[in-house]
Design a protein around this motif. Structure first.
Motif, PDB file in Angstrom:
ATOM      1  N   SER A   1       8.559   3.537  -6.565  1.00  0.00           N
ATOM      2  CA  SER A   1       9.911   4.060  -6.800  1.00  0.00           C
ATOM      3  C   SER A   1      10.639   4.381  -5.506  1.00  0.00           C
ATOM      4  O   SER A   1      11.735   4.958  -5.535  1.00  0.00           O
ATOM      5  CB  SER A   1       9.834   5.330  -7.663  1.00  0.00           C
ATOM      6  N   GLY A   2      10.022   4.090  -4.381  1.00  0.00           N
ATOM      7  CA  GLY A   2      10.663   4.328  -3.099  1.00  0.00           C
ATOM      8  C   GLY A   2      10.853   5.790  -2.777  1.00  0.00           C
ATOM      9  O   GLY A   2      11.848   6.185  -2.164  1.00  0.00           O
ATOM     10  N   THR A   3       9.901   6.624  -3.197  1.00  0.00           N
ATOM     11  CA  THR A   3      10.009   8.052  -2.911  1.00  0.00           C
ATOM     12  C   THR A   3       8.655   8.576  -2.428  1.00  0.00           C
ATOM     13  O   THR A   3       7.763   7.788  -2.106  1.00  0.00           O
ATOM     14  CB  THR A   3      10.509   8.810  -4.173  1.00  0.00           C
ATOM     15  N   SER A   4       8.504   9.903  -2.378  1.00  0.00           N
ATOM     16  CA  SER A   4       7.241  10.481  -1.901  1.00  0.00           C
ATOM     17  C   SER A   4       6.458  11.060  -3.064  1.00  0.00           C
ATOM     18  O   SER A   4       7.044  11.479  -4.072  1.00  0.00           O
ATOM     19  CB  SER A   4       7.509  11.629  -0.925  1.00  0.00           C
ATOM     20  N   SER A   5       5.166  11.138  -2.878  1.00  0.00           N
ATOM     21  CA  SER A   5       4.322  11.749  -3.906  1.00  0.00           C
ATOM     22  C   SER A   5       4.688  13.222  -4.042  1.00  0.00           C
ATOM     23  O   SER A   5       4.980  13.896  -3.058  1.00  0.00           O
ATOM     24  CB  SER A   5       2.852  11.621  -3.514  1.00  0.00           C
ATOM     25  N   THR A   6       4.656  13.704  -5.292  1.00  0.00           N
ATOM     26  CA  THR A   6       4.905  15.134  -5.531  1.00  0.00           C
ATOM     27  C   THR A   6       3.602  15.926  -5.521  1.00  0.00           C
ATOM     28  O   THR A   6       3.592  17.107  -5.841  1.00  0.00           O
ATOM     29  CB  THR A   6       5.597  15.334  -6.891  1.00  0.00           C
ATOM     30  N   GLY A   7       2.504  15.260  -5.197  1.00  0.00           N
ATOM     31  CA  GLY A   7       1.206  15.958  -5.225  1.00  0.00           C
ATOM     32  C   GLY A   7       0.617  15.981  -6.618  1.00  0.00           C
ATOM     33  O   GLY A   7      -0.018  16.951  -7.017  1.00  0.00           O
ATOM     34  N   HIS A   8       0.839  14.892  -7.372  1.00  0.00           N
ATOM     35  CA  HIS A   8       0.313  14.837  -8.746  1.00  0.00           C
ATOM     36  C   HIS A   8      -0.557  13.601  -8.970  1.00  0.00           C
ATOM     37  O   HIS A   8      -0.533  12.996 -10.043  1.00  0.00           O
ATOM     38  CB  HIS A   8       1.465  14.905  -9.742  1.00  0.00           C
ATOM     39  N   GLY A   9      -1.305  13.237  -7.932  1.00  0.00           N
ATOM     40  CA  GLY A   9      -2.320  12.196  -8.098  1.00  0.00           C
ATOM     41  C   GLY A   9      -3.550  12.854  -8.711  1.00  0.00           C
ATOM     42  O   GLY A   9      -4.233  13.631  -8.069  1.00  0.00           O
TER      43      GLY A   9
ATOM     44  N   PRO B   1       0.832  -1.210   0.000  1.00  0.00           N
ATOM     45  CA  PRO B   1       0.000   0.000   0.000  1.00  0.00           C
ATOM     46  C   PRO B   1       0.861   1.251   0.000  1.00  0.00           C
ATOM     47  O   PRO B   1       2.023   1.201   0.419  1.00  0.00           O
ATOM     48  CB  PRO B   1      -0.806  -0.120   1.300  1.00  0.00           C
ATOM     49  N   PRO B   2       0.313   2.366  -0.447  1.00  0.00           N
ATOM     50  CA  PRO B   2       1.110   3.589  -0.507  1.00  0.00           C
ATOM     51  C   PRO B   2       1.304   4.209   0.879  1.00  0.00           C
ATOM     52  O   PRO B   2       0.666   3.789   1.848  1.00  0.00           O
ATOM     53  CB  PRO B   2       0.271   4.504  -1.395  1.00  0.00           C
ATOM     54  N   GLU B   3       2.187   5.192   0.943  1.00  0.00           N
ATOM     55  CA  GLU B   3       2.355   5.996   2.156  1.00  0.00           C
ATOM     56  C   GLU B   3       1.258   7.043   2.135  1.00  0.00           C
ATOM     57  O   GLU B   3       1.380   8.074   1.476  1.00  0.00           O
ATOM     58  CB  GLU B   3       3.719   6.690   2.144  1.00  0.00           C
ATOM     59  N   TRP B   4       0.164   6.772   2.815  1.00  0.00           N
ATOM     60  CA  TRP B   4      -0.983   7.671   2.744  1.00  0.00           C
ATOM     61  C   TRP B   4      -0.660   9.019   3.380  1.00  0.00           C
ATOM     62  O   TRP B   4       0.012   9.065   4.416  1.00  0.00           O
ATOM     63  CB  TRP B   4      -2.179   7.071   3.497  1.00  0.00           C
ATOM     64  N   PRO B   5      -1.133  10.098   2.828  1.00  0.00           N
ATOM     65  CA  PRO B   5      -0.933  11.397   3.468  1.00  0.00           C
ATOM     66  C   PRO B   5      -1.860  11.522   4.682  1.00  0.00           C
ATOM     67  O   PRO B   5      -2.820  10.755   4.814  1.00  0.00           O
ATOM     68  CB  PRO B   5      -1.318  12.394   2.378  1.00  0.00           C
ATOM     69  N   SER B   6      -1.564  12.471   5.536  1.00  0.00           N
ATOM     70  CA  SER B   6      -2.439  12.670   6.700  1.00  0.00           C
ATOM     71  C   SER B   6      -2.820  14.148   6.841  1.00  0.00           C
ATOM     72  O   SER B   6      -3.027  14.637   7.941  1.00  0.00           O
ATOM     73  CB  SER B   6      -1.743  12.169   7.966  1.00  0.00           C
ATOM     74  N   SER B   7      -2.881  14.842   5.719  1.00  0.00           N
ATOM     75  CA  SER B   7      -3.188  16.280   5.734  1.00  0.00           C
ATOM     76  C   SER B   7      -4.625  16.521   6.180  1.00  0.00           C
ATOM     77  O   SER B   7      -5.487  15.647   6.034  1.00  0.00           O
ATOM     78  CB  SER B   7      -3.031  16.860   4.332  1.00  0.00           C
ATOM     79  N   LYS B   8      -4.851  17.723   6.666  1.00  0.00           N
ATOM     80  CA  LYS B   8      -6.209  18.130   7.016  1.00  0.00           C
ATOM     81  C   LYS B   8      -6.429  19.536   6.501  1.00  0.00           C
ATOM     82  O   LYS B   8      -5.488  20.318   6.383  1.00  0.00           O
ATOM     83  CB  LYS B   8      -6.395  18.116   8.530  1.00  0.00           C
ATOM     84  N   SER B   9      -7.671  19.829   6.165  1.00  0.00           N
ATOM     85  CA  SER B   9      -8.010  21.199   5.759  1.00  0.00           C
ATOM     86  C   SER B   9      -9.433  21.475   6.208  1.00  0.00           C
ATOM     87  O   SER B   9     -10.202  20.534   6.468  1.00  0.00           O
ATOM     88  CB  SER B   9      -7.896  21.339   4.234  1.00  0.00           C
ATOM     89  N   PRO B  10      -9.804  22.752   6.314  1.00  0.00           N
ATOM     90  CA  PRO B  10     -11.174  23.052   6.724  1.00  0.00           C
ATOM     91  C   PRO B  10     -12.165  22.510   5.693  1.00  0.00           C
ATOM     92  O   PRO B  10     -11.854  22.478   4.492  1.00  0.00           O
ATOM     93  CB  PRO B  10     -11.223  24.591   6.754  1.00  0.00           C
ATOM     94  N   PRO B  11     -13.344  22.101   6.139  1.00  0.00           N
ATOM     95  CA  PRO B  11     -14.338  21.615   5.170  1.00  0.00           C
ATOM     96  C   PRO B  11     -14.837  22.762   4.288  1.00  0.00           C
ATOM     97  O   PRO B  11     -14.742  23.921   4.683  1.00  0.00           O
ATOM     98  CB  PRO B  11     -15.465  21.073   6.053  1.00  0.00           C
ATOM     99  N   VAL B  12     -15.322  22.407   3.100  1.00  0.00           N
ATOM    100  CA  VAL B  12     -15.938  23.434   2.232  1.00  0.00           C
ATOM    101  C   VAL B  12     -17.380  23.014   1.962  1.00  0.00           C
ATOM    102  O   VAL B  12     -17.700  21.828   1.969  1.00  0.00           O
ATOM    103  CB  VAL B  12     -15.180  23.594   0.889  1.00  0.00           C
ATOM    104  N   GLU B  13     -18.204  24.018   1.753  1.00  0.00           N
ATOM    105  CA  GLU B  13     -19.630  23.732   1.528  1.00  0.00           C
ATOM    106  C   GLU B  13     -19.846  23.192   0.126  1.00  0.00           C
ATOM    107  O   GLU B  13     -19.153  23.592  -0.818  1.00  0.00           O
ATOM    108  CB  GLU B  13     -20.446  25.013   1.669  1.00  0.00           C
ATOM    109  N   ASP B  14     -20.826  22.303  -0.019  1.00  0.00           N
ATOM    110  CA  ASP B  14     -21.174  21.821  -1.355  1.00  0.00           C
ATOM    111  C   ASP B  14     -21.639  22.990  -2.213  1.00  0.00           C
ATOM    112  O   ASP B  14     -22.214  23.952  -1.704  1.00  0.00           O
ATOM    113  CB  ASP B  14     -22.307  20.793  -1.250  1.00  0.00           C
TER     114      ASP B  14
END
Lengths: 440, 417
Positions: free
Chosen positions: B291-299, B85-98
């Motif tokens: 590749s044994g590295t971290s995501s660059t934020g391009h998913g 499995p990937p190294e999942w991120p654990s970021s958080k941000s405020p919710p946004v309204e639909d």
């Protein structure tokens, strides 16, 4: 899941009071399964259940459509309400959401069955590959404001991608595409298509540039007629064929139909996406331009040919081609090659386009064979055939092949961003003096 | 996201190794083609889940949470090859309204019609315009505690024009996406060039020469090269230290579009090509793990129905050290200006071959000589990239489907037919 058609028809019935007004609700539930196959392993697996409903009103060229992405009665109510608001009518009262849909009955696992089948076939014929197998099962329901509702479903299977195959100068990457309705015979047909695709070949040489005589074989002429006849004869498109009704544009033995009723082909269906039972339409009848492909929006009442199609419930229906069928002639494959003399034998066309106003078209082929003195010679690389519709139709030689083959590599067609399944079947066709350019 | 049941289901199947995605979108589209308008309002929801059940990756999607629940059961019926499995991120941000129901898009048909007629001196008419406006929100949560939301607005569509000169006719279809107010002048110019230049029926007067690329053509070329920036194995002809000429720097930076990618990884700027040298690659979670590295934020999620995959999000040529477009034009001794593509750019990475078909204008000594209906540039990709001799400062972004940005480019020693 079928909705209560009389109840929903009652909601939209007030929207179609005037003569010529059309109102309908379209529902689709779609189940998709995808396997990503790479070098003998399933590297990706996905399943999807996609549903949607749209309510549509149309009158005298004006149209309004509202879509929501669910397929239950609450969704139908929401999209009818949105449509009413957009038309300035009083909306239905809103109601609380309906309960979640019941679980659909368990089915035999297509994913598991096909995963086993495909890995066995690929291990035997092409162990190095990158292919995607897709099975789409769609159930659609059309509820018109007047008349009976229609329900219909399809199961369509595709295998597309690339594999490494042997050639005399080492391995080469080849593209593969196969599209067919899922049936008992599909697995065998797919196995045969794959076995044919992996046959060893000579290393290709460039096919050259210039005017050449072309033999379109293996059913791939269906792609040509899809581009140069079916598209220009889709109602609602201004094309140079629009003004030539009943004109003689080709040899008298050339008959071309668009036939959605051929359910063994990828583009077939029992009802179109306006709920109309389709019929075969003659596009070319004895070399004369004949009919057009019509939906309800482009035909007098009752005059639709059942060719209104949508990619999804969020799209408006457009008159679209389905299966292009070219009638057989009498010549054998050897006779056709002899008559070609010197030129190119093309058994595979991957993609084409047509510019309707000018009538210019282009078709891409991944490979070809040179024919010299009626015999197969060099293996040739990729290229582009191009031309103009009327001059190309006139350049088709009398004497068509006697065997009509379905062309399973043709599977999807895009117009105005809407992609719908299509297919066709054709005999060998000989065309003199087509423009050919080799390509990357 | 009312997906508590789904989260429980995923946690049960794959403790901590799961991700749940939800999209909500509202849009209104208006299309004109001379007659009465056609309008479409869309209210769309989409759900997707990825999970590693006993080490086997799976993906499911559905239009509603109930649809997704059933799709998860469908996907669990077969097995794929095991994969960590990937190294999942654990970021958080405020919710946004639909998003709320979208407003109707601006009425632009008459204004664009006038501009196309003026730009083409009456040789082209606007045949169809479809404009869609809307907003969407996306939320990603995972088994490691990430919970991020992003919101985006869009104003996009397509326009079609028909050029006519005597008996000759040409159709042009141009896609657009505006990040601010509608840019009608630029759209009218692109439509006019694409619809009228091919009417000259004049072939390329040159077999080789300099090749000046309009920003729209440069952006299409850059987008066609994008697979080089995500490939796990590069073609054998690639020389990392000298992939492009020294004048070229290529960056991907989607910070202005959203703080997170489609997997909840924070967005960051990646310099892919620095003064001609290939320096970096774009990663999503899976490719980074492999590749044994971290995501660059391009998913990138092209749709909620398909799993995220590594891809560009906002790819562009850096232009801080560029010359003006006028200077580039003046520098052309004998060449062609590619104003618009007439066919998609073709790249054969394995064979190191490219092919670009375009319509444009011939240039001698920095001056326009006349239209060229259609020309084709082709050759080796490796040579093309090293022959970019100048980059201008007039960068524009085009929908491809992600924003791809290019200024006017000058390429030396191109071959035409």
């Amino acid at each position: 899941m079928e909705l209560d058609a009389p109840r929903i028809a009652g909601w939209i019935e007030p929207l179609a009071k005037r003569p010529g007004e059309l109102a309908e609700v379209f529902v689709e539930s779609r189940r998709e399964a995808v396997l990503e196959l790479e070098d003998g392993q399933v590297t990706g697996l996905r399943a999807a259940r996609i549903s949607g409903i749209s309510a549509r009103w149309a009158h005298a060229g004006a149209e309004s459509l509202a879509f929501v992405s669910r397929a239950d009665e609450a969704g139908a109510r929401d999209c009818v309400r949105a449509l009413q608001v957009s038309l300035g009518r009083a909306p239905l009262p809103s109601r609380a959401g309906s309960p979640p849909p019941p679980e659909t009955p368990a089915e035999s696992s297509d994913l598991e069955r096909w995963s086993r089948r495909l890995t066995a076939v690929l291990a035997r014929h092409a162990p190095r590959h990158r292919l995607r197998w897709t099975l789409v099962e769609s159930a659609r329901q059309v509820i018109p404001s007047k008349g009976a509702a229609a329900s219909f479903s399809r199961r369509l299977l595709s295998l597309e991608g690339t594999f490494r195959a042997a050639s005399r100068r080492g391995d080469e990457t080849r593209a593969f595409a196969f599209h067919a309705p899922d049936s008992d015979a599909t697995a065998d047909e797919l196995r045969n298509a794959f076995a044919h695709a992996v046959e060893p070949r000579d290393a290709p040489v460039p096919c050259g540039d210039g005017a050449m005589d072309i033999l379109l074989a293996q059913g791939c002429a269906a792609v040509l007629f899809h581009e140069i006849l079916a598209h220009p004869l889709e109602a609602g498109e201004a094309s140079l064929l629009s003004t030539l009704e009943q004109a003689r544009v080709a040899i008298p033995e050339l008959d071309v139909r668009d036939d959605p009723t051929r359910l063994e082909l990828f583009g077939g269906y029992e009802r179109d996406d306006e709920g109309v039972k389709p019929r075969a339409v003659k596009l070319l009848d004895g070399g004369l331009l004949a009919g057009r492909l019509l939906g309800q929006g482009h035909a007098p009442p009752g005059g639709s040919t059942g060719h209104a199609r949508r990619a999804a419930p969020s799209d408006s229906p457009l008159p679209r081609s389905s299966n292009v069928m070219v009638a057989a002639g009498h010549a054998t494959a050897d006779e056709m090659a002899r008559r070609l003399g010197n030129g190119l034998w093309i058994g595979d066309l991957r993609g084409g386009s047509v510019e309707l106003s000018s009538g210019r078209f282009r078709l891409r082929f991944p490979r070809a064979r040179r024919i010299r003195r009626g015999r197969l010679a060099d293996e040739c690389g990729a290229g582009v055939l191009s031309g103009e519709i009327l001059s190309t139709l006139k350049a088709i030689e009398p004497g068509l092949g006697r065997e009509v083959r379905p062309y399973r590599a043709l599977g999807w067609c895009s117009r105005a961003g809407q992609v719908v399944p299509v297919q066709g079947a054709a005999p060998d066709i000989l065309i003199r003096g087509m423009s050919v350019r080799s390509s990357a | 996201m009312s997906g508590a049941v789904l989260r429980q289901e995923l946690e049960r199947r794959a403790p901590q190794e799961w991700e749940l995605y939800r999209k909500r979108a509202e849009s209104r589209q208006t299309s004109f083609s001379g007659g009465p308008p056609r309008t479409v309002s869309r209210s769309e929801e989409g759900w997707a889940a990825r999970w590693w059940e006993s080490g086997l990756p799976r993906f499911a999607a559905g239009s509603t949470d109930s649809d997704l629940r059933f799709a998860i059961r469908d996907a669990a019926r077969a097995a794929s090859a095991p994969e960590p499995p990937p190294e999942w991120p654990s970021s958080k941000s405020p919710p946004v309204e639909d998003p709320s129901p979208a407003e109707a898009p601006p009425e632009l048909y008459d204004a664009l019609s006038r501009l196309v007629a003026a730009e083409s001196r009456g040789d082209a008419v606007l045949a169809e315009l479809s404009v869609s406006s809307g907003a969407r929100t996306e939320r990603v949560v995972n088994g490691r505690g990430a919970d991020v939301s992003v919101r985006a607005f869009s104003l996009e569509g397509f326009a079609r024009a028909t050029g006519r000169k005597e008996a000759r006719v040409c159709d042009a279809r141009v896609l657009f996406r505006w990040e601010g107010p509608p840019e009608l002048d630029a759209l009218a110019r692109r439509l006019s060039d694409r619809a009228t230049l091919p009417l000259s029926e004049r072939a390329s007067p040159l077999a080789h020469g300099e090749w000046l690329l309009d920003p729209s053509v440069g952006a299409a070329l850059l987008a066609a090269l994008a697979p080089l920036f995500t490939a796990s194995a590069l073609p054998t002809w690639v020389q990392r230290g000298q992939l492009f000429s020294k004048q070229v720097t290529v960056v991907d930076d989607a910070a202005a579009d959203g703080a997170f990618d489609g997997e909840g990884t924070p967005t960051r700027r990646v310099v892919l090509v620095d003064e001609g040298a290939l320096r970096a690659r774009l990663y999503d979670l899976r490719s980074a793990r492999a590749s044994g590295t971290s995501s660059t934020g391009h998913g990138v999620r092209t749709s909620y129905r398909t799993p995220p995959a590594a891809g560009p999000r906002r790819l562009f040529f850096e232009t801080s050290r560029g010359a003006s477009a006028r200077d580039l034009l003046s520098a052309v001794k004998r060449g062609l200006f590619a104003s618009a593509l007439t066919s998609p750019v073709r790249m054969n990475f394995e064979g190191d071959r490219f092919e670009v078909e375009f319509t444009g204008i011939s240039i001698v000594a920095g001056r326009a000589q006349g239209p060229v209906a259609g020309a084709r540039a082709r050759g080796r990709i490796s040579q093309l990239l090293r022959r970019i001799s100048a980059v201008s400062t007039d960068r524009q972004f085009f929908a491809s489907p992600y924003p791809a940005g290019s200024p006017t480019l000058l390429i030396e020693r191109a071959e035409f037919d």
